[in-house]
Write a protein that holds these residues in place. Structure first.
Motif, PDB file in Angstrom:
ATOM      1  N   ARG A 222       0.868  -1.177   0.000  1.00 45.17           N
ATOM      2  CA  ARG A 222       0.000   0.000   0.000  1.00 45.17           C
ATOM      3  C   ARG A 222       0.901   1.223   0.000  1.00 45.17           C
ATOM      4  N   VAL A 223       0.616   2.170  -0.895  1.00 47.99           N
ATOM      5  CA  VAL A 223       1.458   3.352  -1.061  1.00 47.99           C
ATOM      6  C   VAL A 223       0.837   4.528  -0.325  1.00 47.99           C
ATOM      7  N   ASP A 224       1.661   5.220   0.452  1.00 44.45           N
ATOM      8  CA  ASP A 224       1.232   6.422   1.163  1.00 44.45           C
ATOM      9  C   ASP A 224       2.300   7.483   0.949  1.00 44.45           C
ATOM     10  N   GLY A 225       2.136   8.311  -0.088  1.00 46.29           N
ATOM     11  CA  GLY A 225       3.188   9.253  -0.441  1.00 46.29           C
ATOM     12  C   GLY A 225       4.397   8.477  -0.934  1.00 46.29           C
ATOM     13  N   ARG A 226       5.513   8.591  -0.230  1.00 46.12           N
ATOM     14  CA  ARG A 226       6.697   7.791  -0.548  1.00 46.12           C
ATOM     15  C   ARG A 226       6.850   6.583   0.385  1.00 46.12           C
ATOM     16  N   LEU A 228       5.802   2.962   2.005  1.00 48.26           N
ATOM     17  CA  LEU A 228       5.163   1.721   1.581  1.00 48.26           C
ATOM     18  C   LEU A 228       4.776   0.908   2.808  1.00 48.26           C
ATOM     19  N   HIS A 229       3.620   0.248   2.736  1.00 45.35           N
ATOM     20  CA  HIS A 229       3.129  -0.579   3.831  1.00 45.35           C
ATOM     21  C   HIS A 229       2.839  -1.976   3.298  1.00 45.35           C
ATOM     22  N   ALA A 230       3.109  -2.998   4.115  1.00 46.89           N
ATOM     23  CA  ALA A 230       2.840  -4.374   3.707  1.00 46.89           C
ATOM     24  C   ALA A 230       2.567  -5.221   4.935  1.00 46.89           C
ATOM     25  N   ARG A 267       3.594  -2.347  13.890  1.00 48.74           N
ATOM     26  CA  ARG A 267       4.304  -1.885  12.699  1.00 48.74           C
ATOM     27  C   ARG A 267       5.789  -1.749  12.992  1.00 48.74           C
ATOM     28  N   LEU A 268       6.584  -2.320  12.108  1.00 55.18           N
ATOM     29  CA  LEU A 268       8.035  -2.222  12.218  1.00 55.18           C
ATOM     30  C   LEU A 268       8.553  -1.436  11.025  1.00 55.18           C
ATOM     31  N   PHE A 285       9.633   1.917   4.662  1.00 55.37           N
ATOM     32  CA  PHE A 285       8.830   0.713   4.456  1.00 55.37           C
ATOM     33  C   PHE A 285       8.325   0.267   5.825  1.00 55.37           C
ATOM     34  N   TYR A 286       7.007   0.073   5.954  1.00 57.16           N
ATOM     35  CA  TYR A 286       6.415  -0.339   7.221  1.00 57.16           C
ATOM     36  C   TYR A 286       5.864  -1.758   7.093  1.00 57.16           C
ATOM     37  N   ALA A 287       6.419  -2.653   7.910  1.00 62.67           N
ATOM     38  CA  ALA A 287       5.969  -4.043   7.944  1.00 62.67           C
ATOM     39  C   ALA A 287       4.948  -4.182   9.075  1.00 62.67           C
ATOM     40  N   GLU A 288       3.709  -4.521   8.729  1.00 63.40           N
ATOM     41  CA  GLU A 288       2.654  -4.707   9.733  1.00 63.40           C
ATOM     42  C   GLU A 288       2.510  -6.196  10.025  1.00 63.40           C
ATOM     43  N   LEU A 289       2.762  -6.574  11.272  1.00 64.84           N
ATOM     44  CA  LEU A 289       2.762  -7.982  11.644  1.00 64.84           C
ATOM     45  C   LEU A 289       1.347  -8.554  11.650  1.00 64.84           C
ATOM     46  N   GLN A 290       1.244  -9.784  11.197  1.00 70.39           N
ATOM     47  CA  GLN A 290      -0.036 -10.488  11.170  1.00 70.39           C
ATOM     48  C   GLN A 290       0.222 -11.925  11.640  1.00 70.39           C
TER      49      GLN A 290
END
Length: 320
Positions: A222-226, A228-230, A267-268, A285-290
């Motif tokens: 997912r892009v938020d400006g520059r 990135l989230h995943a 979020r890491l 880059f933000y890694a969201e734990l699941q």
């Protein structure tokens, strides 16, 4: 351009590149159509992206500071001081009854020879206000219009840059342009192709083509400006004990250290692993734990989970 670019970003005219980038990233996050469902958010986001595109480029910013909203139309060799003086005369003449004179003998308004200091308003403003200047409008000489088109790229292409072959329909039929999309473009950014717009009549210059970049939806990012989230799936024991897991980013595989005791949605941040910026700092880059559990358990896994359930005093529903 209905608004001042500095006003759009909420920064002063002497703001440094870092201030401009911070303002852009904050406003882009607030107004991105995927986040902000307000009816005017998308239009505000486009204004923010255009303002950043201009003010983050040193040459475009210099011209904008010198010529204001006309910076895209003023010839490159124009002297800013002479331009401001000519605009002042033009504004005064436009307010005078009778308007501008087409000859030097008029008793009302301003004519081509009314300056007395070697400044010729028709030379400076002809291309915008319809005078008879060398590069402006006149009989048979009409500058070409600017055109705009959208180009869609993937997240990976926005990260590393790409090339596109675009077919443009014009009065002489379709024509194909090979376009380079630079690395680090953001959604809504405008790329100027000088002289690729509408053709001018006579010997007048052609207009420009502006490509508006659209970043396509991605199944993983997912892009938020520059930024990135995943989502990053982890096992229950990795969340409880801590682990180092591999994460796919557009720039390659990166290692993420999961702290012991992590829960889902934590979020890491991987600093600088978002979209690059040729004028400043890259995004993150933000890694969201699941946390995921096995769909089926082996006999040994079943025994261990049952033993854990009997031994553990942890209650996930109790308030901390």
């Amino acid at each position: 351009m209905a608004r001042d670019f500095y006003e759009v970003l909420g920064v002063s005219r002497d703001a440094d590149p870092d201030d401009i980038q911070r303002a852009y990233r904050r406003l882009a996050r607030q107004n991105h159509p995927d986040v902000n469902k307000d009816s005017g958010a998308e239009e505000r986001f486009k204004d923010i992206a255009e303002a950043y595109d201009v003010l983050s480029d040193p040459e475009q910013r210099r011209r904008y500071d010198a010529f204001g909203e006309d910076f895209r139309r003023v010839p490159p060799e124009t002297d800013p001081a002479a331009w401001r003086q000519a605009r002042a005369y033009a504004d005064a003449g436009a307010g005078a009854r009778g308007g501008w004179s087409s000859g030097s003998g008029s008793s009302r308004g301003f004519g081509a020879g009314d300056f007395g200091d070697g400044v010729d308003i028709e030379d400076l403003l002809g291309g915008i206000f319809g005078g008879r200047g060398r590069g402006g409008w006149g009989p048979g000489r009409v500058p070409g219009s600017d055109h705009e088109a959208e180009v869609e790229v993937s997240v990976e292409e926005a990260y590393g840059g790409t090339e596109r072959s675009l077919t443009i329909n014009g009065p002489d039929g379709p024509r194909t342009l090979d376009v380079t999309i630079p690395a680090g473009v953001v959604d809504g950014q405008r790329i100027r192709l000088r002289g690729q717009g509408g053709q001018g009549s006579g010997s007048a210059a052609a207009g420009d083509l502006y490509l508006v970049v659209r970043i396509a939806d991605h199944p993983r990012y997912r892009v938020d400006g520059r930024d990135l989230h995943a989502l990053v799936p982890i096992a229950p024991w990795e969340a409880a004990l801590g682990a180092s897991v591999s994460v796919d980013t557009p720039g390659g595989v990166a290692a993420v250290k999961v702290p012991a005791g992590s829960s889902s949605h934590r979020r890491l941040r991987l600093r600088g692993r978002g979209l690059p910026d040729r004028h400043g700092k890259p995004g993150n880059f933000y890694a969201e734990l699941q946390i995921r559990v096995p769909g089926t358990l082996s006999a040994e896994e079943q025994r261990l989970f049952e033993e854990l359930a009997k031994t553990s005093t942890f209650d996930p529903r109790s308030r901390p």
